[in-house]
Design a protein around this motif. Structure first.
Motif, mmCIF file in Angstrom:
data_model
loop_
_atom_site.group_PDB
_atom_site.id
_atom_site.type_symbol
_atom_site.label_atom_id
_atom_site.label_comp_id
_atom_site.label_asym_id
_atom_site.label_seq_id
_atom_site.Cartn_x
_atom_site.Cartn_y
_atom_site.Cartn_z
ATOM 1 N N HIS A 233 0.813 -1.223 -0.056
ATOM 2 C CA HIS A 233 0.141 0.062 0.122
ATOM 3 C C HIS A 233 0.850 1.346 0.115
ATOM 4 C CE1 HIS A 233 -3.538 -2.180 0.390
ATOM 5 N NE2 HIS A 233 -3.062 -3.088 1.563
ATOM 6 N N HIS A 234 2.163 1.233 -0.437
ATOM 7 C CA HIS A 234 2.863 2.516 -0.499
ATOM 8 C C HIS A 234 2.604 3.198 -1.840
ATOM 9 C CE1 HIS A 234 5.900 1.012 -3.247
ATOM 10 N NE2 HIS A 234 5.911 -0.278 -2.600
ATOM 11 N N ASN A 235 3.013 4.395 -1.700
ATOM 12 C CA ASN A 235 3.108 5.153 -3.147
ATOM 13 C C ASN A 235 4.204 4.604 -3.890
ATOM 14 O OD1 ASN A 235 0.708 6.443 -2.434
ATOM 15 N ND2 ASN A 235 1.894 8.013 -1.537
ATOM 16 N N LEU A 236 4.253 4.434 -5.324
ATOM 17 C CA LEU A 236 5.322 4.157 -6.262
ATOM 18 C C LEU A 236 5.904 5.465 -6.393
ATOM 19 C CD1 LEU A 236 3.986 1.505 -8.610
ATOM 20 C CD2 LEU A 236 5.686 1.065 -6.805
ATOM 21 N N GLU A 237 6.867 5.917 -5.792
ATOM 22 C CA GLU A 237 7.495 7.200 -5.819
ATOM 23 C C GLU A 237 9.175 6.883 -5.829
ATOM 24 O OE1 GLU A 237 6.284 10.321 -3.185
ATOM 25 O OE2 GLU A 237 4.211 9.993 -3.750
ATOM 26 N N THR A 238 9.849 7.635 -6.636
ATOM 27 C CA THR A 238 11.125 7.568 -6.492
ATOM 28 C C THR A 238 11.780 8.503 -5.414
ATOM 29 O OG1 THR A 238 11.419 9.333 -8.298
ATOM 30 C CG2 THR A 238 11.467 6.983 -8.868
ATOM 31 N N LEU A 239 12.706 8.262 -4.834
ATOM 32 C CA LEU A 239 13.076 9.151 -3.713
ATOM 33 C C LEU A 239 14.443 9.783 -4.242
ATOM 34 C CD1 LEU A 239 13.344 6.480 -0.828
ATOM 35 C CD2 LEU A 239 11.523 8.075 -1.337
ATOM 36 N N GLY A 240 14.956 9.600 -5.114
ATOM 37 C CA GLY A 240 16.256 10.448 -5.571
ATOM 38 C C GLY A 240 16.152 10.230 -7.304
ATOM 39 N N PRO A 241 17.210 11.275 -7.664
ATOM 40 C CA PRO A 241 17.196 11.076 -9.316
ATOM 41 C C PRO A 241 17.575 9.906 -9.863
ATOM 42 C CG PRO A 241 18.838 12.551 -8.232
ATOM 43 C CD PRO A 241 17.966 11.869 -7.118
ATOM 44 N N HIS B 206 14.705 4.198 -9.929
ATOM 45 C CA HIS B 206 13.588 4.037 -10.902
ATOM 46 C C HIS B 206 12.756 2.824 -10.474
ATOM 47 C CE1 HIS B 206 16.814 0.808 -11.586
ATOM 48 N NE2 HIS B 206 15.737 0.112 -11.908
ATOM 49 N N ILE B 207 11.646 2.938 -10.970
ATOM 50 C CA ILE B 207 10.453 1.932 -10.405
ATOM 51 C C ILE B 207 10.639 0.746 -11.578
ATOM 52 C CG2 ILE B 207 8.116 1.344 -10.359
ATOM 53 C CD1 ILE B 207 7.811 4.486 -9.571
ATOM 54 N N ARG B 208 10.891 -0.506 -10.782
ATOM 55 C CA ARG B 208 11.118 -1.594 -11.892
ATOM 56 C C ARG B 208 9.902 -2.030 -12.325
ATOM 57 N NH1 ARG B 208 11.841 -6.705 -7.677
ATOM 58 N NH2 ARG B 208 9.984 -6.169 -6.193
ATOM 59 N N ASP B 209 9.991 -2.532 -13.514
ATOM 60 C CA ASP B 209 8.817 -3.146 -14.162
ATOM 61 C C ASP B 209 8.733 -4.766 -13.801
ATOM 62 O OD1 ASP B 209 7.816 -0.914 -15.593
ATOM 63 O OD2 ASP B 209 9.622 -1.184 -17.038
ATOM 64 N N ILE B 210 7.395 -5.088 -13.555
ATOM 65 C CA ILE B 210 7.312 -6.491 -13.078
ATOM 66 C C ILE B 210 6.252 -6.787 -14.041
ATOM 67 C CG2 ILE B 210 6.543 -7.966 -11.547
ATOM 68 C CD1 ILE B 210 8.084 -6.382 -9.272
ATOM 69 N N LYS B 211 6.095 -8.216 -14.607
ATOM 70 C CA LYS B 211 4.970 -8.418 -15.445
ATOM 71 C C LYS B 211 3.928 -8.862 -14.347
ATOM 72 C CE LYS B 211 7.504 -9.567 -19.516
ATOM 73 N NZ LYS B 211 7.701 -10.277 -20.816
ATOM 74 N N GLU C 293 0.550 -4.070 -8.684
ATOM 75 C CA GLU C 293 1.744 -4.211 -8.008
ATOM 76 C C GLU C 293 1.605 -3.849 -6.587
ATOM 77 O OE1 GLU C 293 6.546 -3.441 -7.699
ATOM 78 O OE2 GLU C 293 5.415 -2.913 -9.363
ATOM 79 N N VAL C 294 0.996 -2.653 -6.610
ATOM 80 C CA VAL C 294 0.390 -1.906 -5.261
ATOM 81 C C VAL C 294 -0.774 -1.328 -5.340
ATOM 82 C CG1 VAL C 294 2.994 -1.201 -4.777
ATOM 83 C CG2 VAL C 294 1.648 0.181 -5.785
#
Length: 138
Positions: free
Chosen positions: A29-37, A40-45, A52-53
């Motif tokens: 239940h977290h937000n899919l956010e990046t913390l730094g530059p 990256h958010i990984r792609d999962i099939k 995913e979330v």
């Protein structure tokens, strides 16, 4: 309920289950956010229709985190209480050995009484058997 040691083991098992539930909740239940530059958010099939979330709003997520943390703290305090109730923590090794010897003596006395009662029962049964055999039918 069981003895204190069993209660302690059950509480530790419940704490482990709570840890797993907390990790699952946070992961789900977290937000899919990046913390730094560089993040990256990984792609999962995923299977169709599966996410995913399932992000909750920030307020709900923070409130749930606080509640989960309080539950973990409460369970940990219950475990500490059970640990303090365990016998022997306040006694030295010498005191514990003395207590064991006293209990062994009490057990010997109780066993002697039990053996005496068994002997008395057998004597009484033998007398009763003799009386029953001595009675003649008219």
């Amino acid at each position: 309920m069981g003895d204190r040691l069993t209660q302690l083991q059950d509480a530790v098992d419940q704490l482990a289950q709570q840890f797993v539930a907390c990790i699952y909740y946070l992961n789900r239940h977290h937000n899919l956010e990046t913390l730094g530059p560089g993040d990256h958010i990984r792609d999962i099939k995923q299977e169709p229709g599966q996410q995913e979330v399932d992000p909750h709003t920030d307020d709900v997520f923070k409130a749930s985190q606080v509640e989960l943390a309080q539950d973990l703290i409460t369970k940990e305090q219950q475990i500490e209480l059970l640990i303090t109730l365990l016998p022997g923590l306040e006694n030295s090794e010498h005191d514990q050995e003395r207590n064991i010897k006293e209990l062994e003596e009490e057990l010997k006395v109780a066993e002697a009484q039990r053996q005496e009662a068994i002997k008395e029962k057998e004597d009484t049964m033998a007398k009763l058997d003799a009386v029953i055999r001595a009675i003649r039918r008219p």
